[in-house]
Design an enzyme around this catalytic site. Structure first.
Site, short mmCIF file in Angstrom:
data_model
loop_
_atom_site.label_atom_id
_atom_site.label_comp_id
_atom_site.label_asym_id
_atom_site.label_seq_id
_atom_site.Cartn_x
_atom_site.Cartn_y
_atom_site.Cartn_z
N HIS A 1 0.88 -1.18 0.00
CA HIS A 1 0.00 0.00 0.00
C HIS A 1 0.91 1.23 0.00
CE1 HIS A 1 -2.67 2.96 2.00
NE2 HIS A 1 -3.67 2.20 1.63
N CYS B 1 -4.90 2.45 -3.54
CA CYS B 1 -3.66 2.98 -2.93
C CYS B 1 -2.52 1.99 -3.13
CB CYS B 1 -3.84 3.30 -1.45
SG CYS B 1 -5.12 4.51 -1.14
N GLN C 1 -4.22 -5.23 6.90
CA GLN C 1 -5.21 -6.13 6.30
C GLN C 1 -5.25 -7.50 6.94
OE1 GLN C 1 -7.54 -5.35 4.19
NE2 GLN C 1 -6.83 -3.28 3.74
N1 C6P Z 1 -6.20 0.40 3.11
C1 C6P Z 1 -8.02 0.02 1.55
O1 C6P Z 1 -9.10 0.31 1.03
P1 C6P Z 1 -4.89 3.67 7.46
O2 C6P Z 1 -5.52 4.52 6.38
O3 C6P Z 1 -3.71 4.37 8.08
O4 C6P Z 1 -5.87 3.15 8.46
O5 C6P Z 1 -4.33 2.36 6.71
C2 C6P Z 1 -3.46 2.48 5.62
C3 C6P Z 1 -3.17 1.14 5.05
C4 C6P Z 1 -1.88 0.63 5.15
N2 C6P Z 1 -1.58 -0.60 4.71
C5 C6P Z 1 -2.49 -1.38 4.12
C6 C6P Z 1 -2.09 -2.77 3.67
C7 C6P Z 1 -3.80 -0.92 3.96
O6 C6P Z 1 -4.70 -1.71 3.38
C8 C6P Z 1 -4.15 0.38 4.42
C9 C6P Z 1 -5.52 0.93 4.20
C10 C6P Z 1 -7.57 0.78 2.78
O7 C6P Z 1 -7.32 -0.88 1.10
C11 C6P Z 1 -7.77 2.26 2.62
S1 C6P Z 1 -6.72 2.99 1.43
#
Ligand code: C6P
Length: 410
Positions: free
Chosen positions: A127, A368, A207
């Site tokens: 991500h 992302c 995840q």
């Molecule tokens: N993925 C998705 O729709 P935050 O935003 O800080 O809570 O998490 C960020 C993040 C970091 N690593 C991984 C592997 C993620 O999946 C995510 C967040 C969401 O896939 C929102 S972009």
């Protein structure tokens, strides 16, 4: 007929989630955007209401009763997080605003520990939150970013990882499970090999935490990060687990109240762990609700969650593949309940818009994770991510909606 192994009563569980009773665009809501954020059970909502109704106060600061009650509840939540992730010490649990915040604390903290020519390794499945902070670290220090590539199934090429590792490697950061494809990465092997060359490892568990119960000591992870909102908790709170020795070495990320020991105009000394990394008033209610969410998930049981979600994954994969021209991205045998797909010659956004009109929430786009989309040479995918409160009937509704979208857009 194959016997189903489900140990959870999904219809009873659905009663815990008020939002699942609502309609969207005149249709019953089908919520398949769980990888973006999970829904909130009544017990967590009640915890939030109870906090603001009965003991809203700042913590660690006041002798008054409300402050003490709030402090105790917040520290109890930290204890629950420690137990859930099996950290050795409670002060190894830093409560942050989420995964992104946690990664930035570590990436910024390493600035003084890297020099020109050092190497850091990331995976092709990350991500943006687990790419950009490290690129910024490399820009600051002159370290070089290396990438473990992936294959068509969305699996990491572990033999290339072996070749990338050397005594120049200082840090390795990979996700436990890919948000865009659902691949479960071999993190035990990744951590073990990194440690052999003396590198520290950060695991992005954003995840994985909704599906498995990580044991940070058994994994021997140096850092493990996650967000509460992916596991039935509120947004704006998450954790940074770090081994005590690393957290003691890293400098504070932000300066402010609560992270200090003594302040004079000449010199400030810092508080010990975990407060050194918790400047300012934290998300008190969020932290307490995070603890309630962990209790809720544990009451269902992660083995039950994993086996039921695997059933949904198998069923959804089979049903979606019956649609001609539908391609699934992320076909590793070792994956969780995320199905990323496209319809031939149709933009994912158009499919997402039509299925939304039918009450079904999926995510469309690059999730992302633009490098993954570049690998497949696609603008994005339609991502359906299933949780333990979803049903096979809802998957049937998705399949019908995708067929309808295909008919309308072809
Ligand atoms: N993925 C998705 O729709 P935050 O935003 O800080 O809570 O998490 C960020 C993040 C970091 N690593 C991984 C592997 C993620 O999946 C995510 C967040 C969401 O896939 C929102 S972009």
């Amino acid at each position: 007929m194959q016997k189903e192994i489900t140990m959870l009563d999904v219809h009873k569980i659905r009663e815990d989630f008020p939002i699942l009773k609502r309609e969207v665009n005149g249709k019953p809501l089908v919520y398949f955007d769980n990888a973006a954020t999970s829904q909130t059970p009544q017990v967590v909502i009640d915890t939030i209401v109870e906090y603001y109704s009965n003991y809203n106060a700042n913590i660690h600061r006041g002798v008054h009763t409300l402050s003490q009650v709030a402090t105790d509840a917040y520290e109890l939540a930290r204890k629950k997080v420690q137990e859930h992730f099996n950290a050795q010490h409670i002060h190894e649990i830093i409560l942050t605003s989420g995964t992104t915040h946690s990664i930035n604390i570590v990436a910024t903290g390493f600035t003084n520990f890297l020099s020109k020519g050092d190497e850091v390794i990331v995976s092709a499945l990350e991500h943006h939150s687990n790419i950009v902070p490290w690129q910024m670290l490399c820009d600051r220090t002159g370290a070089v970013l290396k990438v473990i590539p992936m294959n068509e199934d969305g699996e990491l090429l572990m033999d290339v990882y072996d070749d990338l590792l050397s005594d120049k490697t200082k840090l390795v950061f990979v996700n436990h499970i890919s948000n865009a494809l659902g691949t479960i990465n071999p993190i035990e092997e990744i951590i073990g090999k990194a440690h052999k060359v003396g590198a520290a490892v950060l695991i992005d568990g954003a995840q994985s935490c909704p599906h498995v119960k990580p044991d940070v000591q058994a994994l021997d992870a140096d850092f493990y990060v996650a967000s509460a909102h992916k596991l039935c908790g509120p947004t704006g709170v998450g954790l940074l687990y770090g081994k005590e020795e690393w957290l003691n070495k890293l400098p504070p990320y932000q300066g402010g109240g609560e992270m200090i020991d003594q302040v004079t105009f000449e010199k400030t000394t810092y508080a010990g762990l975990p407060h050194k990394f918790e400047a300012g008033t934290p998300n008190i209610c969020g932290g307490i609700a995070f603890g309630a969410a962990l209790d809720y998930m544990n009451s269902i049981g992660f083995d039950n969650i994993a086996s039921y979600e695997n059933e949904l994954l198998e069923y959804g994969t089979k049903k979606l593949l019956e649609i001609e021209g539908l391609k699934i991205y992320g076909t590793s045998k070792n994956k969780t309940s995320v199905i990323s797909f496209n319809l031939e010659n149709i933009h994912p956004y158009d499919v997402g818009t039509i299925v939304d009109k039918l009450g079904i929430a999926v995510r469309t786009g690059h999730h992302c994770a633009q490098p993954i989309m570049d690998f497949y040479k696609i603008p994005g995918t339609i991502r359906a991510s299933f949780s333990f409160y979803n049903t096979k009937e809802e998957i049937d509704a998705l399949v019908e909606a995708v067929k309808k979208a295909k008919m309308m857009l072809s």
